[in-house]
Design a protein around this motif. Structure first.
Motif, PDB file in Angstrom:
ATOM      1  N   ILE A 139       0.838  -1.196   0.000  1.00  0.00           N
ATOM      2  CA  ILE A 139       0.000   0.000   0.000  1.00  0.00           C
ATOM      3  C   ILE A 139       0.880   1.255   0.000  1.00  0.00           C
ATOM      4  O   ILE A 139       1.934   1.288   0.627  1.00  0.00           O
ATOM      5  CB  ILE A 139      -0.949   0.015   1.219  1.00  0.00           C
ATOM      6  CG1 ILE A 139      -0.164  -0.061   2.530  1.00  0.00           C
ATOM      7  CG2 ILE A 139      -1.952  -1.117   1.146  1.00  0.00           C
ATOM      8  CD1 ILE A 139      -1.031   0.043   3.764  1.00  0.00           C
ATOM      9  N   ARG A 140       0.437   2.267  -0.716  1.00  0.00           N
ATOM     10  CA  ARG A 140       1.180   3.527  -0.757  1.00  0.00           C
ATOM     11  C   ARG A 140       0.963   4.291   0.541  1.00  0.00           C
ATOM     12  O   ARG A 140      -0.156   4.324   1.069  1.00  0.00           O
ATOM     13  CB  ARG A 140       0.728   4.359  -1.955  1.00  0.00           C
ATOM     14  CG  ARG A 140       1.073   3.725  -3.307  1.00  0.00           C
ATOM     15  CD  ARG A 140       0.698   4.649  -4.459  1.00  0.00           C
ATOM     16  NE  ARG A 140      -0.744   4.860  -4.533  1.00  0.00           N
ATOM     17  CZ  ARG A 140      -1.583   4.036  -5.159  1.00  0.00           C
ATOM     18  NH1 ARG A 140      -1.126   2.934  -5.749  1.00  0.00           N
ATOM     19  NH2 ARG A 140      -2.875   4.295  -5.205  1.00  0.00           N
ATOM     20  N   VAL A 141       2.019   4.920   1.035  1.00  0.00           N
ATOM     21  CA  VAL A 141       1.954   5.628   2.319  1.00  0.00           C
ATOM     22  C   VAL A 141       2.500   7.038   2.159  1.00  0.00           C
ATOM     23  O   VAL A 141       3.315   7.309   1.263  1.00  0.00           O
ATOM     24  CB  VAL A 141       2.738   4.873   3.413  1.00  0.00           C
ATOM     25  CG1 VAL A 141       2.137   3.503   3.675  1.00  0.00           C
ATOM     26  CG2 VAL A 141       4.215   4.750   3.041  1.00  0.00           C
ATOM     27  N   ALA A 180       6.239   1.530   2.296  1.00  0.00           N
ATOM     28  CA  ALA A 180       5.089   0.791   1.761  1.00  0.00           C
ATOM     29  C   ALA A 180       5.163  -0.680   2.125  1.00  0.00           C
ATOM     30  O   ALA A 180       4.161  -1.285   2.561  1.00  0.00           O
ATOM     31  CB  ALA A 180       5.019   0.968   0.242  1.00  0.00           C
ATOM     32  N   THR A 229       2.693  -2.528   4.877  1.00  0.00           N
ATOM     33  CA  THR A 229       1.852  -3.648   4.445  1.00  0.00           C
ATOM     34  C   THR A 229       2.104  -4.873   5.303  1.00  0.00           C
ATOM     35  O   THR A 229       1.163  -5.589   5.687  1.00  0.00           O
ATOM     36  CB  THR A 229       2.117  -3.971   2.965  1.00  0.00           C
ATOM     37  OG1 THR A 229       1.971  -2.788   2.198  1.00  0.00           O
ATOM     38  CG2 THR A 229       1.145  -5.027   2.452  1.00  0.00           C
ATOM     39  N   THR A 279      -5.487  -3.427  -3.402  1.00  0.00           N
ATOM     40  CA  THR A 279      -4.515  -2.343  -3.482  1.00  0.00           C
ATOM     41  C   THR A 279      -5.020  -1.201  -2.616  1.00  0.00           C
ATOM     42  O   THR A 279      -6.191  -1.182  -2.211  1.00  0.00           O
ATOM     43  CB  THR A 279      -4.345  -1.849  -4.931  1.00  0.00           C
ATOM     44  OG1 THR A 279      -5.605  -1.358  -5.409  1.00  0.00           O
ATOM     45  CG2 THR A 279      -3.891  -2.989  -5.838  1.00  0.00           C
ATOM     46  N   ASP A 336      -4.029   2.910  -0.517  1.00  0.00           N
ATOM     47  CA  ASP A 336      -3.116   3.996  -0.177  1.00  0.00           C
ATOM     48  C   ASP A 336      -3.550   4.653   1.119  1.00  0.00           C
ATOM     49  O   ASP A 336      -4.721   4.590   1.521  1.00  0.00           O
ATOM     50  CB  ASP A 336      -3.072   5.029  -1.302  1.00  0.00           C
ATOM     51  CG  ASP A 336      -4.452   5.563  -1.655  1.00  0.00           C
ATOM     52  OD1 ASP A 336      -5.007   6.359  -0.879  1.00  0.00           O
ATOM     53  OD2 ASP A 336      -4.989   5.166  -2.709  1.00  0.00           O
ATOM     54  N   THR A 388      -3.282   8.425   2.790  1.00  0.00           N
ATOM     55  CA  THR A 388      -2.960   9.814   2.483  1.00  0.00           C
ATOM     56  C   THR A 388      -3.224  10.683   3.711  1.00  0.00           C
ATOM     57  O   THR A 388      -4.050  10.340   4.564  1.00  0.00           O
ATOM     58  CB  THR A 388      -3.800  10.332   1.302  1.00  0.00           C
ATOM     59  OG1 THR A 388      -5.191  10.177   1.614  1.00  0.00           O
ATOM     60  CG2 THR A 388      -3.472   9.564   0.038  1.00  0.00           C
ATOM     61  N   TYR A 421      -5.452  10.601   8.877  1.00  0.00           N
ATOM     62  CA  TYR A 421      -5.137   9.934   7.620  1.00  0.00           C
ATOM     63  C   TYR A 421      -6.416   9.348   7.019  1.00  0.00           C
ATOM     64  O   TYR A 421      -7.331   8.933   7.737  1.00  0.00           O
ATOM     65  CB  TYR A 421      -4.116   8.814   7.839  1.00  0.00           C
ATOM     66  CG  TYR A 421      -2.824   9.298   8.452  1.00  0.00           C
ATOM     67  CD1 TYR A 421      -1.803   9.806   7.653  1.00  0.00           C
ATOM     68  CD2 TYR A 421      -2.624   9.249   9.832  1.00  0.00           C
ATOM     69  CE1 TYR A 421      -0.615  10.255   8.212  1.00  0.00           C
ATOM     70  CE2 TYR A 421      -1.445   9.707  10.397  1.00  0.00           C
ATOM     71  CZ  TYR A 421      -0.445  10.201   9.586  1.00  0.00           C
ATOM     72  OH  TYR A 421       0.737  10.657  10.146  1.00  0.00           O
TER      73      TYR A 421
END
Length: 405
Positions: A54-56, A67, A71, A135, A137, A139, A149
Motif C-alpha cells: 500500500i502507498r503511504v 510501503a 503492508t 490495493t 493507499d 494519504t 489519515y
C-alpha cells in the motif's frame, strides 16, 4: 494418591497433543519445500486475497513505515485479530498465505529454481483464474495538532473501494484500525466473532446483521449461532432459542447450534432438554469438545460432580492440541476440591502450552491447596513472568508470602 478411574493418563494425552502440534508444523514446513497438487489447487482457487504494497505518505516513511513495512505490519495486525476470533466455523485466513509470508519475511521460497509465486502465477494463468487482489493507499487528511489519515483499500480487478476510513494516531494505530476494517469488509463473520471476543456487542451484532444480509448464505447459521450466544450472555434465552430454531431450518445437523441450545435450556432450568441437546451435539461432532463441555455443565447443574469431571477430562482427550480444554478442566477440578488432579491436568497442558500464564497460575493454586508452598510460589512467579497482570498469581503469591510472615 491413586488416580481415579475417570481420570485418563494425562501424560499420554499430552503426548498425543504434542504429536498433533508437531504434525501441523511439519506439514507446514514440508509445504514450503514441496508444493503438492491438491494444496496448490486449494491455494489458487480459495477465496483468500492478496494485498499489494500500500502507498503511504511521507509522515509514515519518516517513522520507518515504508510501503512494504506498512503492508507487512497490516498483515500482522490482521493475523493478530484473526487469532482472536472464535467462530464455530473452521475458517481460513482472509489473506493469501504465500503472499503474507512473502511480505512478512521479505523473501520467496525457491522450488527447483522457481519461487512459489512464479509457479502459482503460471498455474493460475493456465487455469484462467483471476486472483482477488487488494490495493490501497494512505494519504494525509489533516495536520492540525495531530495528523489524520484517509485509508482507501480497493478490490481488484473491479477496482471497488472496500475500505474508506479516516482516522488519527501513530502509524501502527492507523494500521490496526485499518486491519479490523478490512476484515469487516472481506469476512464479516470473522469480524463479528472478533468484536464479540472483545466484548463489543454493538459491533458484533452489526456484523452479524451484515452476515445475514449479504450474499454468503453459507455463513447464516454461524451468524445466527453467534447471535444466540450473545442473547444468552444478556439473559435473552428465548431469543437464543428462536435463533436455534432458525438454524435448524437451515441445517439440523449443525452441531454448534445444539451446544448453544443446551446452554439456553440450562439457563432456563430445563436440564432434561439441555442434556438431550448436549448429547445431540456429541453425536453429531464426537471429535470436537463442544458437546462434552455442554454435558459437563448439565451434570454440574445437577450436582453430579464425578460425571462432570469425566466430561471435562474427555474434552482434553478430544482436543489435546488446544489450550482451552486444559484450562477449563483444571479450573473445574480445582474449584471442586481436586487439587492433585487439577495440578496433573495443568502440568499436562503446560507441556504443550508453556507460555500459558493461566495454567501456571492454576498449577500454583493446586500446589498451594496441596500444601506445597515452595513449588506453588515458583508456579505463581512463572505465571507473573508470562503475564504481570495475572490476578490469580498475584493473589496466590501474596497469600503465601503473607502466611509466611
Amino acid at each position: 494418591m491413586r488416580r481415579p478411574a475417570w481420570l485418563p493418563g494425562l501424560e499420554q494425552i499430552s503426548t498425543w497433543g504434542q504429536v498433533l502440534k508437531t504434525w501441523s508444523i511439519t506439514a507446514l514446513t514440508a509445504g514450503a519445500a514441496v508444493i503438492s497438487a491438491i494444496g496448490l489447487y486449494r491455494t489458487l482457487t480459495s477465496d483468500a486475497v492478496v494485498i499489494e504494497p500500500i502507498r503511504v505518505p511521507s509522515a509514515f516513511e519518516q517513522r520507518g513505515f515504508t510501503a512494504e513495512i506498512a503492508t507487512a505490519r497490516l498483515l500482522d495486525e490482521v493475523a493478530a485479530f484473526e487469532r482472536q476470533q472464535s467462530s464455530a466455523k473452521d475458517r481460513v485466513s482472509i489473506l493469501s498465505r504465500e503472499r503474507a509470508d512473502e511480505l512478512m519475511n521479505m523473501q520467496a521460497v525457491s522450488v527447483k529454481g522457481l519461487d512459489t509465486q512464479t509457479i502459482q502465477g503460471m498455474v493460475r494463468e493456465a487455469l484462467g483464474i483471476v486472483p482477488r487482489r487488494i490495493t490501497g493507499d494512505v494519504t494525509l487528511a489533516g495536520a492540525d495538532d495531530e495528523p489524520t489519515y484517509r485509508i482507501r483499500l480497493r478490490r481488484q480487478p473491479e477496482n471497488r473501494v472496500i475500505v474508506d476510513l479516516t482516522t488519527g494516531g501513530d502509524p501502527q494505530t492507523v494500521l490496526r484500525k485499518t486491519a479490523i476494517a478490512l476484515i469487516e469488509a472481506v469476512d464479516p463473520m470473522i469480524a463479528a466473532s472478533i468484536h464479540w471476543r472483545a466484548r463489543d456487542e454493538e459491533n458484533a451484532m452489526r456484523m452479524v446483521d451484515e452476515v445475514l444480509a449479504n450474499d454468503t448464505p453459507d455463513d447464516d447459521k454461524y451468524g445466527l449461532n453467534l447471535r444466540g450466544y450473545i442473547h444468552i450472555t444478556k439473559g435473552r434465552h428465548q431469543q437464543a432459542l428462536e435463533d436455534f430454531a432458525a438454524i435448524m431450518r437451515i441445517d439440523p445437523a449443525f452441531a454448534p447450534a445444539h451446544f448453544m441450545s443446551s446452554w439456553a435450556y440450562r439457563m432456563q432450568g430445563d436440564l432434561d432438554r439441555a442434556r438431550d441437546e448436549a448429547q445431540r451435539c456429541i453425536d453429531l461432532a464426537p471429535g470436537r469438545s463442544w458437546g462434552y463441555l455442554a454435558m459437563a455443565r448439565v451434570h454440574l447443574a445437577r450436582g453430579e460432580i464425578d460425571p462432570a469431571a469425566s466430561m471435562f477430562l474427555t474434552m482434553v482427550e478430544k482436543r489435546p492440541d488446544a489450550l482451552q480444554p486444559f484450562v477449563q478442566a483444571s479450573g473445574f477440578l480445582l474449584e471442586h476440591g481436586r487439587p492433585s488432579d487439577a495440578g496433573r491436568v495443568a502440568r499436562a497442558g503446560l507441556r504443550l502450552f508453556p507460555e500459558s500464564a493461566v495454567l501456571e497460575a492454576t498449577l500454583g493454586d493446586a500446589l498451594s491447596q496441596s500444601g506445597d508452598a515452595f513449588q506453588a510460589s515458583r508456579a505463581y512467579r512463572r505465571a507473573l513472568r508470562l503475564d504481570g497482570a495475572n490476578a490469580r498469581a498475584t493473589k496466590g503469591l501474596a497469600a503465601l508470602e503473607g502466611g509466611g510472615r
